[in-house]
Design a protein around this motif. Structure first.
Motif, PDB file in Angstrom:
ATOM      1  N   UNK A 148       0.830  -1.208   0.000  1.00  0.00           N
ATOM      2  CA  UNK A 148       0.000   0.000   0.000  1.00  0.00           C
ATOM      3  C   UNK A 148       0.866   1.260   0.000  1.00  0.00           C
ATOM      4  N   UNK A 149       1.904   1.268   0.825  1.00  0.00           N
ATOM      5  CA  UNK A 149       2.791   2.446   0.888  1.00  0.00           C
ATOM      6  C   UNK A 149       3.451   2.687  -0.467  1.00  0.00           C
ATOM      7  N   UNK A 150       3.948   1.622  -1.100  1.00  0.00           N
ATOM      8  CA  UNK A 150       4.582   1.771  -2.418  1.00  0.00           C
ATOM      9  C   UNK A 150       3.623   2.335  -3.450  1.00  0.00           C
TER      10      UNK A 150
ATOM     11  N   UNK B 187       1.507   6.697  -6.809  1.00  0.00           N
ATOM     12  CA  UNK B 187       0.369   7.556  -7.164  1.00  0.00           C
ATOM     13  C   UNK B 187       0.714   9.040  -6.953  1.00  0.00           C
ATOM     14  N   UNK B 188       1.428   9.335  -5.876  1.00  0.00           N
ATOM     15  CA  UNK B 188       1.735  10.735  -5.560  1.00  0.00           C
ATOM     16  C   UNK B 188       2.606  11.384  -6.630  1.00  0.00           C
ATOM     17  N   UNK B 189       3.336  10.577  -7.380  1.00  0.00           N
ATOM     18  CA  UNK B 189       4.156  11.095  -8.484  1.00  0.00           C
ATOM     19  C   UNK B 189       3.408  11.104  -9.819  1.00  0.00           C
ATOM     20  N   UNK B 190       2.598  10.074 -10.061  1.00  0.00           N
ATOM     21  CA  UNK B 190       2.060   9.849 -11.412  1.00  0.00           C
ATOM     22  C   UNK B 190       0.546  10.031 -11.539  1.00  0.00           C
ATOM     23  N   UNK B 191      -0.172  10.119 -10.417  1.00  0.00           N
ATOM     24  CA  UNK B 191      -1.621  10.287 -10.477  1.00  0.00           C
ATOM     25  C   UNK B 191      -2.372   9.024 -10.829  1.00  0.00           C
ATOM     26  N   UNK B 192      -1.657   7.901 -10.945  1.00  0.00           N
ATOM     27  CA  UNK B 192      -2.274   6.585 -11.177  1.00  0.00           C
ATOM     28  C   UNK B 192      -1.517   5.563 -10.338  1.00  0.00           C
ATOM     29  N   UNK B 193      -2.155   4.403 -10.123  1.00  0.00           N
ATOM     30  CA  UNK B 193      -1.481   3.321  -9.418  1.00  0.00           C
ATOM     31  C   UNK B 193      -0.714   2.463 -10.407  1.00  0.00           C
ATOM     32  N   UNK B 194       0.299   1.782  -9.903  1.00  0.00           N
ATOM     33  CA  UNK B 194       1.027   0.822 -10.735  1.00  0.00           C
ATOM     34  C   UNK B 194       0.115  -0.366 -11.007  1.00  0.00           C
TER      35      UNK B 194
END
Length: 272
Positions: free
Chosen positions: A26-28, A33-40
């Protein structure tokens, strides 16, 4: 040795020392998300772009320069040692991994042969004596930690203080260590201290538990797994974790911390 297990956002907004079985997926994903606005897409542990990781050679100089210069806010996350070792057992020993196989190939057959552990089978609904098998697994985990036999201790059950210390010994300093059990408050305290390209609303973030659903469900309360001998083994392995991270050794039923973490004490005791 360098900064093993250290992740950093590409924007260098924050640095995180991964501690396995402590909400690291979850932390990763929050960092990503905080950098890219989407989840991996997929398990964040499998990502090779979008997040700096010490395991990626090209990331190492950037992480090292940042951490040694303490240029970014640095944090990690801890968890009650009783629930962490239980989670490791159900996920890594009993569960089927995301590649569809047992963890570490011949590890489970070794445990069945040498320690008499049962792990159940997905075809039969994972029916086995969870308490007896877990207590035998504890003997194995203790043997790996104390004598490094029949193998080196695995990152998922080696002490949290060992993971956390490598960051300090190599010249890093934590600004924050928070509790998995108070995840939203802890993660929010990190976000409040950093600036990120994409704002994060923790109330809307899913929990990325990558191990869930791949093994048996815990059938009993936590305290039922730990008799007097089991608690002795847990204390032998994790005394430092209980002391430094303020968890209740006396009561396995209490998963919550019983005090606040003293960052100066952590740095003093783990920095040698």
């Amino acid at each position: 040795m360098g900064f093993l297990g250290t992740w950093m956002t590409e924007s260098e907004s924050v640095v995180y020392r991964v501690v396995p079985k402590c909400a690291c997926s979850t932390i990763g994903q929050i960092m990503y998300y905080s950098d890219h606005g989407t989840f991996f897409e997929g398990d964040i542990h499998d990502s090779t772009t979008g997040l700096h990781k010490w395991s990626q050679e090209e990331s190492q100089p950037k992480i090292e320069a940042n951490v040694k210069g303490h240029k970014s806010y640095a944090f990690t996350c801890v968890r009650n040692p009783y629930t962490r070792i239980l989670s490791s057992f159900f996920d890594k020993i009993c569960g089927i991994q995301r590649n569809g196989k047992r963890y570490r190939g011949n590890l489970v057959p070794l445990l069945i042969q040498k320690y008499g552990i049962e792990v159940g089978d997905p075809e039969t609904g994972f029916e086995f004596d969870q308490i007896a098998s877990f207590r035998r697994f504890l003997l194995f985990a203790r043997d790996t930690i104390r004598w490094r036999r029949p193998m080196e201790p695995d990152i998922h059950w080696s002490a949290m203080s060992g993971h956390i210390s490598t960051f300090i010994v190599n010249g890093g300093r934590y600004d924050n260590i928070f509790f998995t059990e108070h995840f939203n408050e802890g993660m929010q305290s990190v976000l409040d201290n950093i600036e990120v390209p994409h704002s994060v609303n923790l109330a809307e973030i899913p929990r990325f538990n990558e191990s869930e659903g791949h093994g048996p469900k815990r059938a009993h309360p936590v305290e039922d797994y730990f008799d007097d001998l089991s608690r002795h083994l847990v204390y032998e392995m994790y005394k430092r974790d209980f002391d430094l991270f303020k968890y209740d050794f006396e009561n396995p039923a209490n998963k919550y911390p019983i005090g606040e973490i003293d960052l100066d004490e952590v740095h003093a005791k783990l920095g040698v």
